[in-house]
Scaffold this motif. Structure first.
Motif, short mmCIF file in Angstrom:
data_model
loop_
_atom_site.label_atom_id
_atom_site.label_comp_id
_atom_site.label_asym_id
_atom_site.label_seq_id
_atom_site.Cartn_x
_atom_site.Cartn_y
_atom_site.Cartn_z
N GLY A 84 0.79 -1.22 0.00
CA GLY A 84 0.00 0.00 0.00
C GLY A 84 0.83 1.27 0.00
O GLY A 84 0.46 2.26 -0.64
N LYS A 87 2.51 1.88 -3.51
CA LYS A 87 1.45 2.17 -4.47
C LYS A 87 0.91 3.58 -4.26
O LYS A 87 0.69 4.33 -5.23
CB LYS A 87 0.32 1.15 -4.33
CG LYS A 87 -0.83 1.37 -5.29
CD LYS A 87 -1.92 0.32 -5.09
CE LYS A 87 -3.09 0.56 -6.03
NZ LYS A 87 -4.17 -0.44 -5.82
N TYR A 88 0.72 3.96 -3.02
CA TYR A 88 0.19 5.29 -2.70
C TYR A 88 1.15 6.38 -3.15
O TYR A 88 0.75 7.35 -3.81
CB TYR A 88 -0.08 5.40 -1.20
CG TYR A 88 -0.38 6.80 -0.75
CD1 TYR A 88 -1.64 7.36 -0.95
CD2 TYR A 88 0.60 7.57 -0.12
CE1 TYR A 88 -1.92 8.66 -0.54
CE2 TYR A 88 0.33 8.87 0.30
CZ TYR A 88 -0.93 9.40 0.08
OH TYR A 88 -1.20 10.69 0.48
N SER A 91 1.66 6.53 -7.05
CA SER A 91 0.45 7.05 -7.70
C SER A 91 0.29 8.56 -7.50
O SER A 91 -0.45 9.21 -8.23
CB SER A 91 -0.80 6.32 -7.17
OG SER A 91 -1.00 6.60 -5.80
N ARG A 96 10.22 5.82 -7.39
CA ARG A 96 10.60 4.68 -6.56
C ARG A 96 11.85 5.02 -5.74
O ARG A 96 12.00 4.55 -4.62
CB ARG A 96 10.83 3.45 -7.44
CG ARG A 96 9.54 2.91 -8.06
CD ARG A 96 9.84 2.04 -9.26
NE ARG A 96 8.63 1.48 -9.86
CZ ARG A 96 7.79 2.17 -10.63
NH1 ARG A 96 8.04 3.46 -10.89
NH2 ARG A 96 6.73 1.59 -11.15
N TYR A 167 6.98 -9.04 -3.14
CA TYR A 167 6.32 -8.09 -4.05
C TYR A 167 6.94 -8.15 -5.44
O TYR A 167 6.24 -8.10 -6.46
CB TYR A 167 6.45 -6.69 -3.48
CG TYR A 167 5.54 -5.66 -4.13
CD1 TYR A 167 4.25 -5.44 -3.66
CD2 TYR A 167 5.97 -4.90 -5.22
CE1 TYR A 167 3.41 -4.50 -4.23
CE2 TYR A 167 5.15 -3.96 -5.81
CZ TYR A 167 3.87 -3.76 -5.31
OH TYR A 167 3.06 -2.82 -5.90
N ARG A 237 7.39 -3.23 -10.67
CA ARG A 237 6.09 -2.90 -11.24
C ARG A 237 5.09 -2.73 -10.11
O ARG A 237 4.97 -3.57 -9.23
CB ARG A 237 5.63 -4.03 -12.17
CG ARG A 237 4.25 -3.76 -12.83
CD ARG A 237 3.91 -4.91 -13.78
NE ARG A 237 3.74 -6.16 -13.07
CZ ARG A 237 2.61 -6.55 -12.46
NH1 ARG A 237 1.54 -5.74 -12.47
NH2 ARG A 237 2.53 -7.72 -11.84
N ILE A 238 4.35 -1.63 -10.15
CA ILE A 238 3.37 -1.35 -9.10
C ILE A 238 2.12 -2.18 -9.37
O ILE A 238 1.51 -2.09 -10.44
CB ILE A 238 3.02 0.14 -9.05
CG1 ILE A 238 4.29 0.98 -8.86
CG2 ILE A 238 2.02 0.41 -7.93
CD1 ILE A 238 5.08 0.65 -7.61
N LYS A 239 1.74 -2.97 -8.40
CA LYS A 239 0.59 -3.87 -8.57
C LYS A 239 -0.71 -3.14 -8.21
O LYS A 239 -0.75 -2.29 -7.34
CB LYS A 239 0.75 -5.11 -7.69
CG LYS A 239 2.02 -5.93 -8.03
CD LYS A 239 2.17 -7.12 -7.10
CE LYS A 239 3.41 -7.92 -7.44
NZ LYS A 239 3.58 -9.08 -6.53
N ASP A 240 -1.76 -3.55 -8.88
CA ASP A 240 -3.08 -2.96 -8.62
C ASP A 240 -3.68 -3.53 -7.33
O ASP A 240 -3.42 -4.65 -6.97
CB ASP A 240 -4.02 -3.25 -9.78
CG ASP A 240 -3.52 -2.55 -11.06
OD1 ASP A 240 -2.93 -1.46 -10.93
OD2 ASP A 240 -3.75 -3.10 -12.14
#
Length: 240
Positions: A84, A87-88, A91, A96, A167, A237-240
């Motif tokens: 989380g 990703k936060y 986004s 990174r 991850y 890679r950022i996962k959904d």
């Protein structure tokens, strides 16, 4: 002056995980007081094995409670530092690299603030015991607090290391990261004189290293793990 993004990430994570830390410290104090009351009325003094920092048996104190339970707490914090969080931040336009640098900053803030809090609590505990006329025979050298700082950082980064491995890679390769982490934790515990269930440690006399050598080895372990995390998160890679 506008703050750079890594500093914003560091302060944000410190604020979030720091709030968890305050809850943890509060619960720790309540449980410790409960244990102290039970010990007082039953007359059973809790003893722990000596470490490289404290020779002989040591009496029950908030330091013992914090030193043991904080490892699990900050390991969990490290495990939650991917997913989380990355990703936060990504986004919201954070690279990174800035996420990585900010997280490292937050770990430093957390380790220092937690150690300071424990030292203050121990001081208050000793003051209360003196007021009540209870003797305390526990001498706490400064290196004990240095060990707490290193433990907090190491257990946080190995948790982060495991999370980054799962991850970035698949579950089976993620298990390898757990095995590596167990070895790192055993080394960390062994060099500071804690009990490690591996006979090879006794053959290598790893318990007999000097305090300063233990500091050096801990620093090398932390830097190595942090460098590995950078490789894992660099282009993840950022996962959904």
């Amino acid at each position: 002056m506008k703050k750079n993004k890594s500093t914003v990430v560091g302060l944000s994570m410190f604020h979030t995980i720091g709030s968890w830390m305050l809850w943890y410290i509060g619960i720790l104090v309540v449980l410790h007081i409960g244990s102290a009351v039970v010990t007082y009325y039953t007359g059973d003094e809790v003893k722990l094995s000596h470490s490289a920092l404290i020779q002989g048996e040591v009496g029950w104190s908030i330091l013992n409670s914090a030193l043991t339970s904080s490892k699990v707490f900050f390991l969990i914090c490290g495990l939650l530092s991917m997913g989380g969080f990355i990703k936060y931040f990504v986004s919201n336009g954070v690279t990174r690299r800035d996420y990585y640098k900010g997280t490292v900053q937050s770990i430093l803030y957390l380790s220092l603030s937690f150690t300071a809090a424990v030292a203050i609590l121990y001081g208050l505990e000793s003051l209360i015991m003196n007021i009540l006329g209870l003797e305390r025979n526990l001498h706490v050298p400064i290196m004990f607090y240095v060990k707490i700082v290193f433990d907090v950082i190491l257990f946080y980064v190995v948790g982060w290391f495991i999370a980054a491995g799962f991850y970035r890679l698949n579950v089976w390769l993620g298990m390898v990261f757990i095995a590596i982490t167990v070895l790192i934790v055993f080394i960390q515990s062994g060099i500071w004189g804690e009990s490690v269930p591996i006979p090879l440690y006794k053959l290598m006399n790893i318990y007999e290293v000097s305090t300063w050598l233990a500091v050096l080895i801990s620093a090398i372990l932390i830097v190595g793990v942090i460098a590995a995390i950078r490789l894992l998160t660099k282009e993840v890679r950022i996962k959904d």
